[in-house]
Design a protein around this motif. Structure first.
Motif, PDB file in Angstrom:
ATOM      1  N   LYS A 288       1.031  -1.334  -0.004  1.00  0.00           N
ATOM      2  CA  LYS A 288      -0.025   0.003   0.139  1.00  0.00           C
ATOM      3  C   LYS A 288       0.952   1.343   0.206  1.00  0.00           C
ATOM      4  O   LYS A 288       0.282   2.422  -0.118  1.00  0.00           O
ATOM      5  N   GLY A 289       2.279   1.294   0.461  1.00  0.00           N
ATOM      6  CA  GLY A 289       3.062   2.515   0.475  1.00  0.00           C
ATOM      7  C   GLY A 289       2.861   2.834   1.807  1.00  0.00           C
ATOM      8  O   GLY A 289       3.811   4.099   1.407  1.00  0.00           O
ATOM      9  N   LYS A 290       2.619   2.517   2.372  1.00  0.00           N
ATOM     10  CA  LYS A 290       2.395   3.014   3.966  1.00  0.00           C
ATOM     11  C   LYS A 290       3.056   2.959   4.750  1.00  0.00           C
ATOM     12  O   LYS A 290       4.524   2.374   4.845  1.00  0.00           O
ATOM     13  N   GLY A 291       4.060   4.393   5.238  1.00  0.00           N
ATOM     14  CA  GLY A 291       5.519   4.555   5.960  1.00  0.00           C
ATOM     15  C   GLY A 291       5.725   5.412   6.007  1.00  0.00           C
ATOM     16  O   GLY A 291       5.340   6.675   6.044  1.00  0.00           O
ATOM     17  N   ILE A 292       6.662   5.863   6.809  1.00  0.00           N
ATOM     18  CA  ILE A 292       7.774   6.842   6.806  1.00  0.00           C
ATOM     19  C   ILE A 292       8.423   6.746   5.366  1.00  0.00           C
ATOM     20  O   ILE A 292       9.674   6.073   5.625  1.00  0.00           O
ATOM     21  N   ARG A 293       8.464   8.161   4.261  1.00  0.00           N
ATOM     22  CA  ARG A 293       9.205   8.087   3.353  1.00  0.00           C
ATOM     23  C   ARG A 293      10.045   9.244   3.309  1.00  0.00           C
ATOM     24  O   ARG A 293       9.015  10.416   3.777  1.00  0.00           O
ATOM     25  N   PHE A 294      10.881  10.091   2.654  1.00  0.00           N
ATOM     26  CA  PHE A 294      11.486  11.420   2.162  1.00  0.00           C
ATOM     27  C   PHE A 294      10.550  11.867   1.682  1.00  0.00           C
ATOM     28  O   PHE A 294      10.614  10.813   0.370  1.00  0.00           O
ATOM     29  N   VAL A 295      10.050  12.664   0.891  1.00  0.00           N
ATOM     30  CA  VAL A 295       9.806  13.485  -0.073  1.00  0.00           C
ATOM     31  C   VAL A 295      10.491  13.436  -1.343  1.00  0.00           C
ATOM     32  O   VAL A 295      12.224  13.852  -1.593  1.00  0.00           O
ATOM     33  N   GLY A 296       9.332  12.506  -2.386  1.00  0.00           N
ATOM     34  CA  GLY A 296       9.753  12.497  -3.397  1.00  0.00           C
ATOM     35  C   GLY A 296      10.716  11.987  -3.830  1.00  0.00           C
ATOM     36  O   GLY A 296      10.861  11.087  -4.723  1.00  0.00           O
ATOM     37  N   GLU A 297      10.968  10.356  -2.395  1.00  0.00           N
ATOM     38  CA  GLU A 297      10.930   9.343  -2.447  1.00  0.00           C
ATOM     39  C   GLU A 297       9.691   8.596  -4.005  1.00  0.00           C
ATOM     40  O   GLU A 297       9.296   8.298  -3.867  1.00  0.00           O
ATOM     41  N   ILE A 298       9.933   6.965  -4.269  1.00  0.00           N
ATOM     42  CA  ILE A 298       9.226   6.702  -4.893  1.00  0.00           C
ATOM     43  C   ILE A 298       9.483   5.088  -4.596  1.00  0.00           C
ATOM     44  O   ILE A 298      10.159   4.539  -4.646  1.00  0.00           O
ATOM     45  N   VAL A 299       7.929   4.620  -4.062  1.00  0.00           N
ATOM     46  CA  VAL A 299       7.951   3.883  -3.368  1.00  0.00           C
ATOM     47  C   VAL A 299       7.492   2.956  -4.661  1.00  0.00           C
ATOM     48  O   VAL A 299       6.844   2.646  -5.251  1.00  0.00           O
ATOM     49  N   ARG A 300       8.503   1.235  -4.939  1.00  0.00           N
ATOM     50  CA  ARG A 300       8.086   0.433  -5.740  1.00  0.00           C
ATOM     51  C   ARG A 300       6.837  -0.234  -4.656  1.00  0.00           C
ATOM     52  O   ARG A 300       6.810  -0.990  -4.627  1.00  0.00           O
ATOM     53  N   LYS A 301       6.285  -0.074  -5.867  1.00  0.00           N
ATOM     54  CA  LYS A 301       5.013  -1.198  -5.556  1.00  0.00           C
ATOM     55  C   LYS A 301       4.646  -2.681  -5.643  1.00  0.00           C
ATOM     56  O   LYS A 301       4.381  -2.522  -7.242  1.00  0.00           O
ATOM     57  N   LYS A 302       4.038  -3.450  -4.710  1.00  0.00           N
ATOM     58  CA  LYS A 302       4.095  -5.256  -5.709  1.00  0.00           C
ATOM     59  C   LYS A 302       2.815  -5.522  -6.240  1.00  0.00           C
ATOM     60  O   LYS A 302       1.554  -4.958  -5.107  1.00  0.00           O
ATOM     61  N   ALA A 303       2.613  -6.449  -6.384  1.00  0.00           N
ATOM     62  CA  ALA A 303       0.980  -6.861  -7.158  1.00  0.00           C
ATOM     63  C   ALA A 303       0.406  -7.665  -5.956  1.00  0.00           C
ATOM     64  O   ALA A 303       1.262  -8.487  -5.582  1.00  0.00           O
ATOM     65  N   GLY A 304      -0.983  -7.896  -5.521  1.00  0.00           N
ATOM     66  CA  GLY A 304      -1.042  -8.306  -4.357  1.00  0.00           C
ATOM     67  C   GLY A 304      -1.396  -9.787  -4.633  1.00  0.00           C
ATOM     68  O   GLY A 304      -1.337 -10.405  -6.025  1.00  0.00           O
ATOM     69  N   LYS A 305      -2.298 -10.868  -4.166  1.00  0.00           N
ATOM     70  CA  LYS A 305      -2.719 -11.457  -4.632  1.00  0.00           C
ATOM     71  C   LYS A 305      -3.820 -11.447  -5.724  1.00  0.00           C
ATOM     72  O   LYS A 305      -3.501 -12.653  -6.332  1.00  0.00           O
ATOM     73  N   SER A 306      -3.853 -11.066  -5.379  1.00  0.00           N
ATOM     74  CA  SER A 306      -5.730 -11.059  -6.716  1.00  0.00           C
ATOM     75  C   SER A 306      -5.065 -10.685  -8.289  1.00  0.00           C
ATOM     76  O   SER A 306      -5.630 -11.078  -8.845  1.00  0.00           O
ATOM     77  N   ALA A 307      -3.889 -10.232  -7.834  1.00  0.00           N
ATOM     78  CA  ALA A 307      -3.381  -9.889  -9.414  1.00  0.00           C
ATOM     79  C   ALA A 307      -2.721 -11.299 -10.031  1.00  0.00           C
ATOM     80  O   ALA A 307      -2.007 -11.474 -11.239  1.00  0.00           O
ATOM     81  N   GLU A 308      -2.410 -12.253  -9.109  1.00  0.00           N
ATOM     82  CA  GLU A 308      -1.688 -13.445 -10.219  1.00  0.00           C
ATOM     83  C   GLU A 308      -3.238 -14.132 -10.881  1.00  0.00           C
ATOM     84  O   GLU A 308      -2.538 -14.620 -11.901  1.00  0.00           O
ATOM     85  N   LYS A 309      -4.465 -13.674 -10.343  1.00  0.00           N
ATOM     86  CA  LYS A 309      -5.094 -15.090 -11.228  1.00  0.00           C
ATOM     87  C   LYS A 309      -5.651 -14.538 -12.581  1.00  0.00           C
ATOM     88  O   LYS A 309      -5.385 -12.905 -13.511  1.00  0.00           O
TER      89      LYS A 309
END
Length: 186
Positions: free
Chosen positions: A165-186
């Motif tokens: 989901k990208g939740k957490g503490i990040r630096f301003v401008g930092e890009i967090v690469r997101k993963k697909a969840g379980k439902s994306a496999e089907k």
């Protein structure tokens, strides 16, 4: 020649640099404060026309490595005592909050059962901004770049950005690469 080491450092007005030959400690004084750093005795510097140039005695691998390192450290010290450094972090997540408390403390609510009270060292100052509809911001300021980075990483370690989901503490401008969840496999 080291690409970084051979670059001259511009000395701003109001900044003084001195070296104690006995202990090899370089002291940089400026309007925002004073910083000290050990510099190896083999690396020397010359001040001409408001510019500092670092010199190395030989082309040995050790001297080449130290040349660039100490040039970067001195440049950061000079920038720190003249302008200072600033790191901005944002808290992404529902209910995540941060508040600067008196006594140089930072209180964070990061989804745990308790709030985290983080005490900062006196060299680092903290400011928090909470606007409606935007993520809360933590702004850290200081003259020592290395110390400021360590403090920022310690704060970030309390809740690193998670990849789903990208939740957490990040630096301003930092890009967090997101993963697909379980439902994306089907």
């Amino acid at each position: 020649m080291s690409r970084i080491g051979k670059l001259p450092i511009t000395l701003p007005k109001g900044v003084e640099i001195s070296r104690d030959e006995k202990s090899q400690i370089v002291t940089v004084k400026g309007p925002k404060g004073e910083l000290k750093q050990y510099v190896d005795g083999d690396i020397t510097f010359a001040i001409e026309d408001g510019k500092i140039t670092l010199l190395r005695p030989t082309e040995q691998k050790r001297h080449r490595a130290m040349h660039g390192l100490y040039r970067a450290l001195l440049a950061n010290m000079i920038k720190g005592v003249s302008e200072g450094f600033e790191i901005k972090q944002e808290l992404v997540g529902v209910g995540y909050k941060a508040e600067a408390k008196p006594g140089n403390q930072l209180e964070m609510s990061l989804g745990y059962s308790h709030n985290i009270l983080f005490e900062l060292c006196p060299e680092v100052s903290v400011e928090t901004i909470s606007e409606k509809g935007k993520n809360p911001l933590i702004i850290l300021r200081g003259i020592d770049k290395q110390l400021l980075g360590q403090v920022a990483n310690k704060i970030r370690s309390y809740r690193k950005p998670e990849p789903y989901k990208g939740k957490g503490i990040r630096f301003v401008g930092e890009i967090v690469r997101k993963k697909a969840g379980k439902s994306a496999e089907k």
